[in-house]
Design a protein around this motif. Structure first.
Motif, short mmCIF file in Angstrom:
data_model
loop_
_atom_site.label_atom_id
_atom_site.label_comp_id
_atom_site.label_asym_id
_atom_site.label_seq_id
_atom_site.Cartn_x
_atom_site.Cartn_y
_atom_site.Cartn_z
N ALA B 111 0.83 -0.90 -0.23
CA ALA B 111 -0.02 0.30 0.26
C ALA B 111 0.92 1.01 0.18
CB ALA B 111 -0.86 0.41 1.26
N SER B 112 1.86 1.48 0.13
CA SER B 112 2.60 2.91 0.56
C SER B 112 3.56 2.81 -1.07
CB SER B 112 4.28 1.83 1.24
OG SER B 112 5.23 1.28 0.00
N ASN B 113 3.01 5.05 -0.87
CA ASN B 113 3.64 4.71 -2.51
C ASN B 113 2.42 4.70 -3.10
OD1 ASN B 113 5.74 6.70 -1.93
ND2 ASN B 113 7.32 4.78 -1.32
N ALA B 114 1.22 4.56 -2.79
CA ALA B 114 -0.45 4.59 -3.69
C ALA B 114 0.08 5.98 -3.92
CB ALA B 114 -1.03 3.43 -2.73
N ARG B 115 -1.55 5.74 -4.39
CA ARG B 115 -1.69 7.33 -5.54
C ARG B 115 -2.44 7.72 -4.21
NH1 ARG B 115 -6.36 8.86 -7.72
NH2 ARG B 115 -7.02 6.57 -6.85
N ARG B 116 -1.75 8.95 -3.88
CA ARG B 116 -2.36 10.38 -3.14
C ARG B 116 -3.34 10.46 -2.62
NH1 ARG B 116 1.13 14.37 -1.41
NH2 ARG B 116 2.78 14.10 -2.75
N GLY B 117 -3.79 9.90 -1.15
CA GLY B 117 -5.47 10.44 -1.59
C GLY B 117 -6.76 8.97 -1.79
N ALA B 118 -5.74 7.47 -2.09
CA ALA B 118 -6.16 6.76 -2.45
C ALA B 118 -5.90 5.42 -1.47
CB ALA B 118 -5.77 5.92 -3.52
N ALA B 119 -6.89 6.16 0.04
CA ALA B 119 -6.53 5.24 1.28
C ALA B 119 -6.99 3.24 0.98
CB ALA B 119 -6.98 6.12 2.33
N ASP B 120 -7.53 2.94 -0.16
CA ASP B 120 -7.63 1.75 0.05
C ASP B 120 -7.16 1.10 -1.01
OD1 ASP B 120 -9.80 2.30 -2.26
OD2 ASP B 120 -11.00 0.74 -1.29
N GLU B 121 -6.14 1.93 -2.21
CA GLU B 121 -5.53 0.68 -2.63
C GLU B 121 -4.58 -0.05 -2.77
OE1 GLU B 121 -7.24 4.11 -6.97
OE2 GLU B 121 -4.55 4.16 -6.08
N VAL B 122 -4.11 -0.86 -3.34
CA VAL B 122 -2.36 -1.58 -3.07
C VAL B 122 -1.87 -1.65 -4.30
CG1 VAL B 122 -3.65 -3.02 -1.05
CG2 VAL B 122 -3.92 -3.66 -3.50
N ILE B 123 -1.46 -1.81 -4.53
CA ILE B 123 -0.21 -2.01 -5.92
C ILE B 123 0.55 -2.93 -6.08
CG2 ILE B 123 1.93 -0.52 -7.23
CD1 ILE B 123 1.52 2.13 -5.09
N LEU B 124 0.17 -4.15 -6.81
CA LEU B 124 0.69 -5.01 -7.50
C LEU B 124 2.22 -5.14 -8.15
CD1 LEU B 124 -2.46 -6.16 -8.66
CD2 LEU B 124 -2.04 -5.86 -6.68
N LEU B 125 3.06 -6.00 -7.98
CA LEU B 125 3.73 -5.72 -9.30
C LEU B 125 3.79 -6.08 -10.76
CD1 LEU B 125 6.51 -8.83 -7.49
CD2 LEU B 125 7.00 -6.63 -8.02
N PRO B 126 4.47 -5.89 -11.84
CA PRO B 126 3.73 -6.15 -13.13
C PRO B 126 3.30 -7.32 -13.20
CG PRO B 126 5.70 -4.49 -12.76
CD PRO B 126 5.72 -4.91 -11.34
N VAL B 127 2.95 -7.79 -14.49
CA VAL B 127 2.12 -8.92 -15.10
C VAL B 127 3.68 -10.08 -15.47
CG1 VAL B 127 0.87 -10.33 -16.23
CG2 VAL B 127 -0.02 -8.28 -15.57
N ASP B 128 4.39 -8.90 -16.00
CA ASP B 128 5.10 -9.66 -16.48
C ASP B 128 6.64 -8.73 -16.34
OD1 ASP B 128 7.56 -10.70 -17.85
OD2 ASP B 128 6.18 -11.72 -19.46
N PRO B 129 7.64 -8.43 -15.18
CA PRO B 129 8.22 -6.68 -15.42
C PRO B 129 9.10 -7.05 -16.51
CG PRO B 129 7.62 -7.80 -13.60
CD PRO B 129 7.38 -9.03 -14.80
N ASP B 130 9.61 -8.58 -17.01
CA ASP B 130 10.47 -8.08 -17.80
C ASP B 130 9.77 -7.99 -19.07
OD1 ASP B 130 12.76 -9.19 -16.80
OD2 ASP B 130 12.53 -11.49 -17.04
N ALA B 131 8.93 -8.03 -19.86
CA ALA B 131 7.96 -7.80 -20.44
C ALA B 131 7.92 -5.80 -20.54
CB ALA B 131 6.76 -8.03 -20.84
N SER B 132 7.55 -5.14 -19.30
CA SER B 132 7.46 -3.89 -18.76
C SER B 132 8.96 -3.28 -18.99
CB SER B 132 6.92 -3.55 -17.66
OG SER B 132 6.03 -4.79 -17.31
N ALA B 133 10.14 -3.75 -19.15
CA ALA B 133 11.32 -3.76 -19.20
C ALA B 133 11.27 -3.19 -20.75
CB ALA B 133 12.25 -4.24 -18.56
N ARG B 134 11.19 -4.05 -21.66
CA ARG B 134 11.18 -4.13 -22.83
C ARG B 134 10.98 -3.59 -23.22
NH1 ARG B 134 11.17 -10.36 -21.91
NH2 ARG B 134 9.08 -9.85 -23.40
N HIS B 135 9.03 -3.37 -23.08
CA HIS B 135 8.67 -1.51 -24.11
C HIS B 135 8.65 -0.60 -23.21
CE1 HIS B 135 4.97 -5.43 -23.81
NE2 HIS B 135 6.20 -5.39 -24.47
N LEU B 136 9.55 -0.11 -22.30
CA LEU B 136 9.83 0.97 -22.33
C LEU B 136 11.09 1.25 -22.64
CD1 LEU B 136 9.16 0.75 -17.82
CD2 LEU B 136 8.48 2.34 -19.48
N ARG B 137 12.09 0.31 -22.45
CA ARG B 137 13.37 0.94 -23.67
C ARG B 137 13.05 0.22 -24.88
NH1 ARG B 137 17.81 -3.95 -25.36
NH2 ARG B 137 20.00 -2.52 -24.85
#
Lengths: 251, 251
Positions: B111-137
């Motif tokens: 939950a830390s560093n979720a959106r400001r004011g979004a008290a009930d949001e949790v953040i997950l890992l990307p579905v495929d972090p290697d694919a995320s890195a390839r796309h960003l690259r």
């Protein structure tokens, strides 16, 4: 924030009794807030923490483990001498708890980067790596007028990840763990678990500047991102990072 | 060798669908051989890998684990949804194997560093972090003409050491493991075990430039000590660092 990391060139081969801090101070002039990161092997050599396998008589237990895992029984005996327990023995590696309380392969006993031509020597971890770091820091302070953070490292494997990363086995003048538990994130949300092993991150950063065949045991870290973790007091040392056995979920 | 690490300032709050590579390229101009290190949360936010606890219906198993460990059953349900197995549950933490095969606390759900004011949001890992890195690259290459190494990180605890260190969960254009096995040390002695988790050391180095309340998810690493591990090909990714279950001695 930023920092830079630089491997120090030209350190000679170090032997027992050498003034390691003096050799370093001849090659680098740390400023306040810098951290000097030393691969433990150079510290161990200066402290004479080296054993010749020719002088080792393996016990039956060492002989048995060596036979099971395709290892030299004398090397296994040295590993057992440095350990309080063997957690696992598999694939040619003994995962041990060292006398300091660190859990690592072969209790930190290693033949690589031993003295040139010393085929039967193995290098041990320092007896008390935090004390080694404190002594080096005091000697650097007396030589240079500046007491940089001093960090002594080894390469440790991890339970669930391939490869090794350098971690802290000793330190002085470095805050080893940065505790954000109970503090807040950028949105003011309380952090419940954030507790950063700064000394281990410094160790990993320094290792990036080395090559394993480069004889560069000493690395300088410089910049505000590092200096904020350097303290006037020697502090708790890397001993603070050991997880006590009664909190260990994986033994 | 040397490198420097610099946290990038001024990145705005990122939401699902934002052009993260575009926001980065407006603030930093990587040169060939640089590595951009991204805390996974900024990637996950851009990819919409966020869940609102109000939308989660806990199963009986989640409710039971939550009651045993003093946690929100909806949060536990999200953790279970991201996991293939729970290795240990103790002291308010579930040590899980994620769907990617990483072993970490709470399957990376945080939950830390979720959106400001979004008290009930949790953040997950990307579905495929290697694919995320390839796309960003690829997107950074198209915007800047340079394809830096891209590394996506999370903070993981360790079995036998206190605190967390940042490690690689995804990467592209980075050689994740530097294999010295069979090569020789400075004395010509063969190295039997030396296999360095470069991507994890890069992750740890980058984290030193951040504060946990500083909203600085992106760090630039620059210098020959880094560039030597950057490859033209996207490469095997951080998936290569996962230790397969059949080699795991601590489960």
């Amino acid at each position: 924030m930023r920092f830079e990391a630089l491997a120090i060139e030209g350190l000679p081969e170090v032997a027992a009794g050498d003034d390691l801090a003096g050799l370093i101070a001849e090659r680098v002039a740390p400023v306040s807030g810098d951290v000097l990161v030393l691969a433990h092997k150079v510290v161990s050599k200066a402290e004479g923490r080296v054993r010749r396998l020719a002088d080792v008589s393996p016990t039956p237990r060492a002989a048995e483990l060596a036979a099971q895992h395709g290892k030299d029984p004398r090397h296994v005996q040295v590993v057992l001498d440095e350990s309080v327990s063997v957690l696992r023995a598999a694939r040619g590696v003994l995962i041990c708890e060292t006398r300091h309380g660190f859990v690592c392969a072969n209790a930190g006993v290693d033949a690589s980067n031993a003295r040139r031509g010393a085929a039967d020597e193995v290098i041990l971890l320092p007896v008390d790596p935090d004390a080694s770091a404190r002594h080096l820091r005091a000697r650097l302070r007396s030589l240079t007028g500046v007491g940089p953070g001093v960090l002594i490292t080894d390469s440790f494997g991890r339970a669930w990840r391939h490869g090794q990363v350098d971690v802290a086995v000793g330190c002085a003048g470095i805050i080893p763990l940065d505790d954000w538990r109970g503090r807040t994130d950028a949105s003011g949300r309380e952090l419940h678990a954030t507790w950063i092993a700064i000394a281990d991150e410094l160790a990993a950063a320094a290792d990036l500047t080395r090559t394993k065949d480069g004889a560069q045991p000493v690395v300088l870290l410089h910049g505000e991102a590092v200096a904020r973790h350097v303290s006037e007091a020697d502090g708790a040392g890397a001993a603070a990072i050991r997880r006590p056995k009664d909190e260990d979920l994986f033994r």
